[in-house]
Scaffold this motif. Structure first.
Motif, mmCIF file in Angstrom:
data_model
loop_
_atom_site.group_PDB
_atom_site.id
_atom_site.type_symbol
_atom_site.label_atom_id
_atom_site.label_comp_id
_atom_site.label_asym_id
_atom_site.label_seq_id
_atom_site.Cartn_x
_atom_site.Cartn_y
_atom_site.Cartn_z
ATOM 1 N N GLN A 13 0.352 -1.529 0.013
ATOM 2 C CA GLN A 13 0.099 -0.179 0.244
ATOM 3 C C GLN A 13 0.913 1.281 -0.040
ATOM 4 O OE1 GLN A 13 -2.685 -0.567 3.469
ATOM 5 N NE2 GLN A 13 -4.269 -1.136 2.131
ATOM 6 N N SER A 14 0.469 2.488 -0.499
ATOM 7 C CA SER A 14 0.895 4.140 -0.433
ATOM 8 C C SER A 14 1.085 3.992 0.432
ATOM 9 C CB SER A 14 -0.029 4.936 -0.964
ATOM 10 O OG SER A 14 1.022 5.700 -1.672
ATOM 11 N N GLY A 15 2.353 4.420 0.992
ATOM 12 C CA GLY A 15 3.815 4.818 2.409
ATOM 13 C C GLY A 15 3.909 3.744 3.288
ATOM 14 N N GLY A 16 3.256 2.178 2.396
ATOM 15 C CA GLY A 16 4.623 1.209 2.961
ATOM 16 C C GLY A 16 6.308 0.800 2.358
ATOM 17 N N SER A 17 6.555 0.000 3.093
ATOM 18 C CA SER A 17 7.994 -0.695 2.576
ATOM 19 C C SER A 17 8.086 -2.008 2.136
ATOM 20 C CB SER A 17 8.958 -0.311 3.850
ATOM 21 O OG SER A 17 8.769 0.930 4.444
ATOM 22 N N LEU A 18 9.196 -1.841 1.513
ATOM 23 C CA LEU A 18 9.816 -2.869 0.768
ATOM 24 C C LEU A 18 11.102 -3.374 0.746
ATOM 25 C CD1 LEU A 18 7.216 -3.775 -1.714
ATOM 26 C CD2 LEU A 18 7.380 -5.015 -0.052
ATOM 27 N N ARG A 19 12.155 -4.131 0.863
ATOM 28 C CA ARG A 19 13.733 -4.113 0.791
ATOM 29 C C ARG A 19 13.379 -5.370 -0.607
ATOM 30 N NH1 ARG A 19 18.542 -6.110 4.283
ATOM 31 N NH2 ARG A 19 17.492 -8.131 3.494
ATOM 32 N N GLN A 122 9.525 -7.180 -9.836
ATOM 33 C CA GLN A 122 8.011 -6.685 -9.819
ATOM 34 C C GLN A 122 7.609 -6.287 -8.932
ATOM 35 O OE1 GLN A 122 5.805 -4.983 -12.768
ATOM 36 N NE2 GLN A 122 4.222 -4.067 -11.469
ATOM 37 N N VAL A 123 7.904 -4.158 -7.959
ATOM 38 C CA VAL A 123 6.589 -3.570 -7.610
ATOM 39 C C VAL A 123 5.505 -3.014 -7.280
ATOM 40 C CG1 VAL A 123 7.396 -1.452 -5.431
ATOM 41 C CG2 VAL A 123 9.202 -3.406 -6.740
ATOM 42 N N THR A 124 4.103 -3.315 -7.152
ATOM 43 C CA THR A 124 3.643 -2.061 -7.386
ATOM 44 C C THR A 124 2.801 -1.483 -6.189
ATOM 45 O OG1 THR A 124 2.544 -4.364 -8.929
ATOM 46 C CG2 THR A 124 0.655 -2.665 -7.841
ATOM 47 N N VAL A 125 2.737 -0.712 -5.909
ATOM 48 C CA VAL A 125 2.339 0.035 -5.097
ATOM 49 C C VAL A 125 0.388 0.646 -5.584
ATOM 50 C CG1 VAL A 125 2.686 1.772 -3.348
ATOM 51 C CG2 VAL A 125 4.678 1.204 -4.446
ATOM 52 N N SER A 126 -0.193 0.569 -4.188
ATOM 53 C CA SER A 126 -1.832 0.506 -4.127
ATOM 54 C C SER A 126 -1.830 1.783 -3.424
ATOM 55 C CB SER A 126 -2.053 -0.524 -3.794
ATOM 56 O OG SER A 126 -2.250 -0.635 -2.726
#
Length: 127
Positions: A13-19, A122-126
């Motif tokens: 989700q928007s505002g989240g993080s990934l590494r 793939q990175v998807t930000v909702s």
């Protein structure tokens, strides 16, 4: 044979993080600058961030500064991209790539400067 494998992508989700991780195989990572790039549908591939072979220099696109951090662990032959405060416009396929730079401690965020590429994650930000 030089190989890079990206991992860590997903839906957030928007505002989240990934590494994201970029694992190298078939060679020592020590003499390679590593870049992270991304490509959204219908857009050109763009540079996100890079780190020099010895880690002394990094560069990032203005759009990700203060949100994304690149780092490397040459012993583990892995480069990381920590992505915080993700936005929908960060949605893209993210690639890592290597550039042989045995004599300088600099890096480039220009895709054409890199010869060795991974397959992408793939990175998807909702929103």
């Amino acid at each position: 044979q030089l190989q890079f494998v990206e991992s860590g992508g997903g839906l957030v989700q928007s505002g989240g993080s990934l590494r994201l991780s970029c694992a190298a195989s078939g060679f020592t990572l020590d003499y390679y600058a590593i870049g992270w790039f991304r490509q959204a549908p219908g857009k050109e591939r763009e540079g996100v961030s890079c780190i020099s072979s010895y880690g002394g220099s990094t560069n990032s696109a203005d759009s990700v500064k203060r949100r994304f951090t690149i780092s490397r662990d040459n012993g583990k032959k892995t480069v990381y991209l920590q992505m915080n405060s993700l936005k929908p416009e960060d949605t893209a396929v993210y690639y890592c790539a290597g550039q042989a730079t045995p004599w300088v401690d600099t890096c480039s965020t220009t895709p054409r400067d890199y010869a060795y590429w991974g397959q992408g994650t793939q990175v998807t930000v909702s929103s």
